[in-house]
Scaffold this active site. Sequence first.
Site, PDB file in Angstrom:
ATOM      1  CB  VAL A 159      -0.951  -0.004   1.229  1.00 29.77           C
ATOM      2  CG1 VAL A 159      -1.957  -1.143   1.123  1.00 29.77           C
ATOM      3  CG2 VAL A 159      -0.173  -0.121   2.550  1.00 29.77           C
ATOM      4  CG  HIS A 178      -4.066  -6.066  -0.282  1.00 25.43           C
ATOM      5  ND1 HIS A 178      -3.105  -6.865   0.302  1.00 25.43           N
ATOM      6  CD2 HIS A 178      -5.006  -6.919  -0.790  1.00 25.43           C
ATOM      7  CE1 HIS A 178      -3.450  -8.146   0.152  1.00 25.43           C
ATOM      8  NE2 HIS A 178      -4.589  -8.203  -0.517  1.00 25.43           N
ATOM      9  CB  CYS A 184     -15.854  13.763   4.038  1.00 29.76           C
ATOM     10  SG  CYS A 184     -16.481  14.124   2.409  1.00 29.76           S
ATOM     11  N   GLY A 235       8.838 -11.584  -2.133  1.00 28.48           N
ATOM     12  CA  GLY A 235       8.708 -10.977  -0.805  1.00 28.48           C
ATOM     13  C   GLY A 235       7.311 -11.012  -0.231  1.00 28.48           C
TER      14      GLY A 235
HETATM   15  C1  BJW Z   1      11.659 -10.655   2.397  1.00 31.06           C
HETATM   16  C2  BJW Z   1      12.382  -9.633   2.856  1.00 31.06           C
HETATM   17  C3  BJW Z   1      13.357  -9.193   1.907  1.00 31.06           C
HETATM   18  C4  BJW Z   1      11.043 -10.022   4.480  1.00 31.06           C
HETATM   19  N1  BJW Z   1      13.413  -9.826   0.712  1.00 31.06           N
HETATM   20  N2  BJW Z   1      11.626 -11.306   1.299  1.00 31.06           N
HETATM   21  C5  BJW Z   1      -8.899 -19.062   4.096  1.00 31.06           C
HETATM   22  C6  BJW Z   1      -8.839 -19.135   2.719  1.00 31.06           C
HETATM   23  C7  BJW Z   1      -9.052 -18.005   1.950  1.00 31.06           C
HETATM   24  C8  BJW Z   1      -9.280 -16.782   2.529  1.00 31.06           C
HETATM   25  C9  BJW Z   1      -9.345 -16.718   3.897  1.00 31.06           C
HETATM   26  C10 BJW Z   1      -9.169 -17.832   4.659  1.00 31.06           C
HETATM   27  N3  BJW Z   1      -9.298 -17.454   5.963  1.00 31.06           N
HETATM   28  C11 BJW Z   1      -9.522 -16.143   6.009  1.00 31.06           C
HETATM   29  C12 BJW Z   1      -9.556 -15.670   4.764  1.00 31.06           C
HETATM   30  C13 BJW Z   1      -9.749 -14.293   4.371  1.00 31.06           C
HETATM   31  C14 BJW Z   1      -8.562 -13.381   4.527  1.00 31.06           C
HETATM   32  C15 BJW Z   1      -7.241 -14.149   4.588  1.00 31.06           C
HETATM   33  O1  BJW Z   1      -6.628 -14.468   3.589  1.00 31.06           O
HETATM   34  N4  BJW Z   1      -6.743 -14.411   5.782  1.00 31.06           N
HETATM   35  C16 BJW Z   1      -5.493 -15.150   5.956  1.00 31.06           C
HETATM   36  C17 BJW Z   1      -4.697 -14.552   7.084  1.00 31.06           C
HETATM   37  C18 BJW Z   1      -5.818 -16.614   6.122  1.00 31.06           C
HETATM   38  N5  BJW Z   1      -8.573 -12.539   3.355  1.00 31.06           N
HETATM   39  C19 BJW Z   1      -9.372 -11.496   3.289  1.00 31.06           C
HETATM   40  O2  BJW Z   1     -10.097 -11.164   4.210  1.00 31.06           O
HETATM   41  C20 BJW Z   1      -9.361 -10.740   1.990  1.00 31.06           C
HETATM   42  N6  BJW Z   1     -10.687 -10.537   1.543  1.00 31.06           N
HETATM   43  C21 BJW Z   1     -11.466 -11.568   1.167  1.00 31.06           C
HETATM   44  O3  BJW Z   1     -11.072 -12.709   1.164  1.00 31.06           O
HETATM   45  O4  BJW Z   1     -12.727 -11.182   0.794  1.00 31.06           O
HETATM   46  C22 BJW Z   1     -13.692 -12.203   0.587  1.00 31.06           C
HETATM   47  C23 BJW Z   1     -14.223 -12.560   1.935  1.00 31.06           C
HETATM   48  C24 BJW Z   1     -15.083 -11.688   2.537  1.00 31.06           C
HETATM   49  C25 BJW Z   1     -15.598 -12.016   3.805  1.00 31.06           C
HETATM   50  C26 BJW Z   1     -15.213 -13.190   4.434  1.00 31.06           C
HETATM   51  C27 BJW Z   1     -14.309 -14.049   3.813  1.00 31.06           C
HETATM   52  C28 BJW Z   1     -13.825 -13.724   2.547  1.00 31.06           C
HETATM   53  C29 BJW Z   1      -8.762  -9.345   2.202  1.00 31.06           C
HETATM   54  C30 BJW Z   1      -7.328  -9.398   2.520  1.00 31.06           C
HETATM   55  C31 BJW Z   1      -6.832  -7.980   2.775  1.00 31.06           C
HETATM   56  C32 BJW Z   1      -5.415  -7.958   3.310  1.00 31.06           C
HETATM   57  N7  BJW Z   1      -5.134  -6.671   3.826  1.00 31.06           N
HETATM   58  C33 BJW Z   1      -3.831  -6.415   4.385  1.00 31.06           C
HETATM   59  C34 BJW Z   1      -3.853  -5.057   5.104  1.00 31.06           C
HETATM   60  C35 BJW Z   1      -3.823  -3.910   4.107  1.00 31.06           C
HETATM   61  C36 BJW Z   1      -3.853  -2.595   4.792  1.00 31.06           C
HETATM   62  C37 BJW Z   1      -2.642  -2.359   5.645  1.00 31.06           C
HETATM   63  O5  BJW Z   1      -1.546  -2.240   5.127  1.00 31.06           O
HETATM   64  O6  BJW Z   1      -2.810  -2.248   6.859  1.00 31.06           O
HETATM   65  O7  BJW Z   1      -2.840  -6.476   3.369  1.00 31.06           O
HETATM   66  S1  BJW Z   1      -3.333  -7.710   5.505  1.00 31.06           S
HETATM   67  C38 BJW Z   1      -1.623  -7.683   5.047  1.00 31.06           C
HETATM   68  O8  BJW Z   1      -1.270  -8.957   4.452  1.00 31.06           O
HETATM   69  C39 BJW Z   1      -1.517  -6.647   3.929  1.00 31.06           C
HETATM   70  C40 BJW Z   1      -0.581  -7.342   2.983  1.00 31.06           C
HETATM   71  O9  BJW Z   1      -0.716  -6.771   1.687  1.00 31.06           O
HETATM   72  C41 BJW Z   1      -1.009  -8.771   3.066  1.00 31.06           C
HETATM   73  C42 BJW Z   1       0.007  -9.740   2.587  1.00 31.06           C
HETATM   74  O10 BJW Z   1       1.144  -9.732   3.371  1.00 31.06           O
HETATM   75  P1  BJW Z   1       2.587  -9.891   2.701  1.00 31.06           P
HETATM   76  O11 BJW Z   1       2.769  -8.785   1.732  1.00 31.06           O
HETATM   77  O12 BJW Z   1       2.749 -11.254   2.191  1.00 31.06           O
HETATM   78  O13 BJW Z   1       3.551  -9.542   3.920  1.00 31.06           O
HETATM   79  P2  BJW Z   1       4.017 -10.457   5.166  1.00 31.06           P
HETATM   80  O14 BJW Z   1       4.482  -9.541   6.219  1.00 31.06           O
HETATM   81  O15 BJW Z   1       3.001 -11.433   5.505  1.00 31.06           O
HETATM   82  O16 BJW Z   1       5.257 -11.274   4.618  1.00 31.06           O
HETATM   83  C43 BJW Z   1       6.457 -10.638   4.267  1.00 31.06           C
HETATM   84  C44 BJW Z   1       7.306 -11.684   3.572  1.00 31.06           C
HETATM   85  O17 BJW Z   1       8.478 -11.058   3.103  1.00 31.06           O
HETATM   86  C45 BJW Z   1       7.761 -12.826   4.487  1.00 31.06           C
HETATM   87  O18 BJW Z   1       7.552 -14.046   3.801  1.00 31.06           O
HETATM   88  C46 BJW Z   1       9.264 -12.572   4.687  1.00 31.06           C
HETATM   89  O19 BJW Z   1      10.017 -13.773   4.792  1.00 31.06           O
HETATM   90  C47 BJW Z   1       9.610 -11.848   3.432  1.00 31.06           C
HETATM   91  N8  BJW Z   1      10.708 -10.892   3.505  1.00 31.06           N
HETATM   92  N9  BJW Z   1      12.066  -9.245   4.102  1.00 31.06           N
HETATM   93  C48 BJW Z   1      12.580 -10.860   0.439  1.00 31.06           C
HETATM   94  N10 BJW Z   1      14.190  -8.178   2.159  1.00 31.06           N
HETATM   95 ZN    ZN Z   2     -18.237  12.624   2.330  1.00 31.21          ZN
END
Ligand code: BJW
Ligand code: ZN
Length: 250
Positions: A108, A124, A153, A192
Site C-alpha cells: 500500500v 490492497h 469529509c 517478498g
Molecule cells: C523478504 C524480505 C526481503 C522479508 N526480501 N523477502 C482461508 C482461505 C481463503 C481466505 C481466507 C481464509 N481465511 C480467512 C480468509 C480471508 C482473509 C485471509 O486471507 N486471511 C489469511 C490470514 C488466512 N482474506 C481477506 O479477508 C481478503 N478478503 C477476502 O477474502 O474477501 C472475501 C471474503 C469476505 C468475507 C469473508 C471471507 C472472505 C482481504 C485481505 C486484505 C489484506 N489486507 C492487508 C492489510 C492492508 C492494509 C494495511 O496495510 O494495513 O494487506 S493484511 C496484510 O497482508 C496486507 C498485505 O498486503 C497482506 C500480505 O502480506 P505480505 O505482503 O505477504 O507480507 P508479510 O508480512 O506477511 O510477509 C512478508 C514476507 O516477506 C515474508 O515471507 C518474509 O520472509 C519476506 N521478507 N524481508 C525478500 N528483504
Molecule cells: Zn463525504
Amino acid sequence: MEALDEQIFAALRSAERVVALTGAGVSAESGIPTFRDAMTGMWAKYDPAELATSEAFGRDAERVSRWYDERRCNVAACKPNGGHMALARLEQILGRRRKQFTLITQNVDRLHQAARSRDVIELHGTLWVWRCVRCGTETEERGGAFEVYPPHCSCGGVKRPAVVWFGESLPMAAMRRAQDAAAGCDLFLSLGTSSIVYPAAGLVDVALRNRAMVVEVNAEETPISARAHWSIRGKTGEVLPRIVEGAFGI
Ligand code: BJW
Ligand code: ZN
C-alpha cells in the site's frame, strides 16, 4: 546468498508474458516494516485483527486512523530500493521487446510507482488515498499529519484509508486483471510475500494450473516454496537486480 541458476535467466529471457506479485518483503529494505516479521514487524506491536478490519475502525476510529496516518507519514520518508528499481527496469526492457509484463502488488506504499513502474495493479489499495465512509469521495493525502482523527469529509462523514481490510472484497477491476494475467502468463514471480493472505496468495495456483514456471524470491521458506520451480532464499533488493542483470545484461 546462493548462486543464481542460469536457467532462471534463460526463463526470463524467453518468457512472453511475465507476472510479478510483490508483498511487504519487497519494501522491507526501504525501511518499511513487514506485517509478520516476528521481532520487528509492525504486527508484533499491534494485533492486525485489532487494527486492519472495519470492525476495529467502527470500535475505535481515532486509534485506527492514527495508526494508518503514522504509517503514511513514515512511508513518505522512504525511498524505493534495488528490488523496486529492478522491477521498473524489467517493465521497460520487456516493453521494448514487445513482451507482456504485469506488476501486481499487495503493498500500500506506492514505492513501485516511486521507482517509475508505470502500470501497477494495487490489490490492497493504498495508504495515500482516504475515502469518506458516507459519500464515498476519495482524496489523495500528501501533506503532513491530520489535524483531527479520524479526518472528516466536507459532507460531515468520517474518512478511512482506502486500503483493503480483512473480510473486505478486493477492488474488482484490479482482481480481475490480476487473475487474467496470472492465468495467461508463462512466468510468475512471487516476490517478498508470505503467500498466506488470500485471494492474492491463490494467484500462483492460477499460474501453475496454466503451466507457468514459478520463481519465488523470499528471505524465508513459504507455503509455495515447494511448488515453485525455483525458490531463492534472499533479499529481493539484492536478488532482483542480479536476476534482471543476469538475463539482460547491465
Ligand atoms: C523478504 C524480505 C526481503 C522479508 N526480501 N523477502 C482461508 C482461505 C481463503 C481466505 C481466507 C481464509 N481465511 C480467512 C480468509 C480471508 C482473509 C485471509 O486471507 N486471511 C489469511 C490470514 C488466512 N482474506 C481477506 O479477508 C481478503 N478478503 C477476502 O477474502 O474477501 C472475501 C471474503 C469476505 C468475507 C469473508 C471471507 C472472505 C482481504 C485481505 C486484505 C489484506 N489486507 C492487508 C492489510 C492492508 C492494509 C494495511 O496495510 O494495513 O494487506 S493484511 C496484510 O497482508 C496486507 C498485505 O498486503 C497482506 C500480505 O502480506 P505480505 O505482503 O505477504 O507480507 P508479510 O508480512 O506477511 O510477509 C512478508 C514476507 O516477506 C515474508 O515471507 C518474509 O520472509 C519476506 N521478507 N524481508 C525478500 N528483504
Ligand atoms: Zn463525504
